[in-house]
Write an enzyme that holds these catalytic residues in place. Structure first.
Site, PDB file in Angstrom:
ATOM      1  CB  SER A 100      -0.897   0.013   1.236  1.00 31.48           C
ATOM      2  OG  SER A 100      -1.473   1.295   1.422  1.00 31.48           O
TER       3      SER A 100
ATOM      4  CE1 TYR B 197      -5.362   5.125  -1.958  1.00 29.63           C
ATOM      5  CE2 TYR B 197      -3.786   4.548  -0.255  1.00 29.63           C
ATOM      6  CZ  TYR B 197      -5.020   4.387  -0.848  1.00 29.63           C
ATOM      7  OH  TYR B 197      -5.915   3.505  -0.311  1.00 29.63           O
TER       8      TYR B 197
ATOM      9  CB  THR C   9      -5.566   3.213  -5.484  1.00 29.82           C
ATOM     10  OG1 THR C   9      -5.100   1.901  -5.156  1.00 29.82           O
ATOM     11  CG2 THR C   9      -6.946   3.393  -4.877  1.00 29.82           C
TER      12      THR C   9
ATOM     13  CE  LYS D 266      -6.901  -2.449  -4.738  1.00 34.14           C
ATOM     14  NZ  LYS D 266      -7.548  -1.430  -3.897  1.00 34.14           N
TER      15      LYS D 266
END
Lengths: 397, 397
Positions: free
Chosen positions: A109, A132, A158, A264
């Site tokens: 992440s 991100y 994402t 994603k």
């Protein structure tokens, strides 16, 4: 129950729930608003039934799957989940280690506590990085550059966090105090929350011993010089969400990243087509584990129309709601080429550290192996709609 | 829980329930007969799923909406709710004030306790009036003239109360007794009285107001001079419901009212067309919050059929069952121009007076803002069927 006695993911889930203070567990567990999306994601799998074929030689079963030119031992990987270090210190390193040992991909992440460089050291062939994007394009580009230089196998952008969602459990619990600050900040929580946390002393002692929330390893190098842990967390939080991000930015990321680029969070077939036009290599059909939009369709529902729209032009993957090996096979029957899950390995990490993560992966591996045998499917490339029961079959015959 | 800690409308609901005696709360909450209609209304929204688009610039989100030539700050307003002073003294005027401050429309109920003129002073640009017609045409003409003279933006004729409905909670509780004076209220069942005493805050307010039923402010001028609140209520209840009212009467109202005329409670496409023929400016698709016909469809369920009939020739408003910002966006996708809700702001008023009403509005504003960002819709005029997931999509793909 100890984690090594766990029979299924639900067992790990229960153990994890017991080990964590409610305020922490709720962050893993929660959805958004009324949390209807959580049940919808799982129910989408339960709507499907597998139709077995018998008298097939299933004495050898091969669950390896190839994506982006690389063959993994199983058709699943670990979805990105933020702040794993808050549930289990060094949690991300454990996820990377377990992925390397099982030879499956681990998507780190962007909001992780360890850094992508650390993960790449532990699992050089198995780490992907989830981005991100930052409000500051310079920071985004620097993150992409680091992912490229660290040698991660794929960059996963994402796109389904254009705004910070309203996760009501966190709001009620005051979760931001635990994640954002030190121990003193956490002491300002409601007494009922603090009291409940005290019934999970192992976690509390660890939190205090390490002086509060762990840093955001991937954001730390980009924070202003001299930033302490809380400053780094505030910096990462302040740089996201990149609400102004558009397809133009994706074009730039495409130019910057030389290896597979994955988007994603796609649910809309039109978005999937657009991503293909920009030249991405894969998409992960996902609703972020029902944590962003409570009214969103289940990712498994969105899979078929997306697959119909993009065909084989791009690798179509999926996450959100996967809790059994059979769920993965059902997704393959509907066109998925790889499947991810986030919560199950988190449960494992909390329940038993690295061996707990290994256990979660083993549960999936064994379930897939058994179901492949049970339905008469010795290798994954045979999966398709023929293995799915169709409700209308009764009527049409 | 304090008002400012409320995370969603359901929190305000619970707080209102705690503060009010059961007999009063049941009046807000109840439907009629088996109360299936309440669930019909809310579940009509939950049937729909929103399909997000990502990589859209949502850094600026505009939820303003123009109807009847006036731009409001949000696409929702406050539905008429009668007898609101029973839940909070001066609630009608609080609703007006909060609507003014949030720049949204407030529809004063024909059975309100405040008066048209008083609310017009507080919220001259945000106040509409809902007409319960009387059996005496002179009274109707006067109410319409007062509405016009006070400068209100719209007159809303409620047509879905041709008879008083069988609200079984109220019958069991003996609610009619609190429509009388204090002594009549004391003739309630002991269990009801005892329960009421466990809500001392409300009891104090009840006595502060002088006990008994609150005055029907707008009907007072038509009762014999010197009538008290009980006598005004009795007088008005002889004049309503006007069950001989027909489309001919609507034609009369149309001639009498110079500004926007809205018919509220329309559920059938044929009635919508007829309202258009009479020259109405808008209709509100509504089943009166599930309070008039337990077997009625959800207002959201009938919206698309009505939209198909009247197209853009009428402004389409909707209420009944709206509890989340996303509900409003779903209704807009299905063709509504604007939404209303009644109970949420009443919960706010009951729970916390003016601050509670403002909180309820604030919750909707924030939820709309987040969901607009989440689905990739920076302005409301982009909403349409493309933002709705279609369940048959998977089959048709």
């Amino acid at each position: 129950m100890k984690f090594d006695q766990a029979v299924n993911i639900e067992d790990l889930h229960r153990i994890a729930k017991r080990k964590l203070p409610k305020i922490i567990f709720d962050y893993i567990e929660g959805g958004v608003e009324d949390e209807r999306g959580l049940a919808r994601n799982e129910a989408a799998f339960h709507k499907h039934r597998l139709l077995p074929r018998y008298l097939v030689d299933v004495s050898k079963r091969d669950q390896s799957a190839t994506v982006f030119g690389r063959t993994y031992a199983s058709p699943f990987g670990i979805s990105p989940t933020g702040s794993v270090g808050l549930y289990r210190r060094e949690g991300e390193v454990m996820l990377a280690q377990a992925a390397a040992a099982a030879n499956i991909p681990y998507i780190m992440s962007g909001a992780s506590n360890a850094s992508m460089e650390e993960a790449a050291r532990v699992a050089p062939n198995n780490v992907w990085f989830q981005l991100y994007a930052a409000k500051d394009a310079g920071v985004t580009d620097a993150l992409i550059g680091r992912a490229r230089d660290a040698g991660v196998g794929a960059l996963v952008l994402t796109v389904d966090v254009p705004v910070h969602p309203r996760r009501e459990r966190n709001y009620r619990n005051g979760f931001s105090r635990v994640r954002g600050g030190g121990v003193m900040e956490s002491l300002k929580l409601k007494p009922s929350i603090l009291l409940e946390a005290m019934t999970h002393p192992a976690w509390v002692i660890e939190y205090i011993r390490l002086g509060g929330a762990p840093t955001l390893g991937n954001w730390a190098p980009h924070a202003p010089n001299g930033a302490n842990r809380s400053d780094v967390i505030a910096f990462g939080r302040g740089q996201t969400p990149a609400s102004a991000q558009t397809w133009r930015d994706l074009e730039r990321y495409r130019r910057l990243f030389p290896r597979p680029l994955v988007v994603k969070g796609i649910l809309n077939p039109a978005d999937a087509v657009r991503a293909v036009e920009i030249g991405v290599d894969g998409i992960i059909v996902s609703n972020h584990g029902a944590r962003q939009l409570d009214q969103a369709p289940a990712s498994l529902e969105a899979l078929q129309p997306i697959k119909a729209a993009v065909g084989d032009k791009v690798t179509v993957m999926l996450d959100s709601g996967v809790r059994r090996g059979a769920d993965i096979l059902i997704a393959f029957c509907l066109g998925a080429q790889f499947v991810f899950f986030g919560r199950p390995t988190l449960y494992g990490a909390v329940a038993g550290g690295l061996p707990g993560v290994n256990k979660a992966l083993e549960i999936f591996r064994n379930e897939i192996d058994l179901i492949m045998g049970q339905i008469g499917c010795p290798s994954l490339d045979q999966l398709g709609p023929d293995f799915l029961w169709r409700e209308d079959r009764t009527q049409n015959r | 829980m304090r008002i400012d800690q409320a995370v969603n409308v359901e929190d305000l609901h619970r707080m209102a329930k705690r503060r009010l005696p059961k007999i009063a709360f049941d009046f807000i909450e109840g439907g009629l007969e088996d109360e299936r209609g309440l669930e019909t209304n809310t579940s009509a929204f939950h049937k729909h799923k929103l399909l997000p688009r990502y990589l859209v610039d949502v850094s600026k989100r505009d939820q303003t909406k123009t109807i009847f030539g006036q731009t409001f700050a949000s696409p929702f307003g406050i539905s008429p709710t009668g007898g609101a002073s029973l839940f909070r003294n001066h609630a009608d005027l609080m609703l007006a004030e909060a609507a003014r401050d949030a720049n949204i429309p407030y529809i004063m109920s024909g059975a309100s306790n405040g008066t048209i003129e008083a609310a017009a002073k507080i919220a001259p640009k945000n106040h509409w009036y809902q007409l319960y017609a009387a059996r005496d045409p002179a009274i109707n003409a006067d109410l319409i003239k007062r509405t016009a003279d006070a400068g209100l933006g719209a007159l809303v004729l409620t047509v879905d109360t041709p008879v008083g409905s069988k609200r079984e909670r109220n019958i069991r509780n003996g609610f009619a007794n609190i429509r009388g004076g204090l002594f009549q209220a004391l003739s309630l069942k002991p269990s009801i009285l005892a329960e009421a005493l466990t809500h001392p805050g409300w009891i104090v307010e009840y006595f502060k107001r002088g006990g008994g039923t609150p005055m029907l402010g707008n009907w007072q001028p038509y009762a014999p001079p010197g009538s008290n609140a009980e006598e005004v209520y009795k007088h008005s209840s002889m004049l309503r419901p006007f069950n001989a009212q027909t489309w001919r009467d609507l034609e009369t109202y149309r001639k009498l009212f110079p500004r926007a005329l809205v018919v509220k409670g329309i559920m059938s496409p044929a009635d919508a067309l007829r309202a258009l023929d009479v020259g109405c400016d808008g209709i509100m698709v509504s089943n009166h919050g599930g309070r008039q016909l337990d077997q009625a469809p959800g207002s959201l369920d009938v919206l698309p059929g009505i939209k198909a009939q009247v197209g853009d020739k009428l402004t389409l408003l909707l209420d009944s069952g709206v509890r989340r910002g996303a509900d409003i966006l779903i209704a807009l996708c299905l063709g509504a121009d604007f939404c209303f809700m009644g109970r949420p702001t009443l919960y706010g008023a009951a729970a916390g007076g003016l601050a509670g009403v403002k909180k309820a509005i604030d919750i909707f504003v924030n939820e709309i803002d987040l969901v607009m960002g989440q689905i990739g819709c920076p302005s409301l005029d982009q909403l349409g069927p493309d933002f709705l997931w279609r369940d048959d999509w998977a089959r048709n793909a």
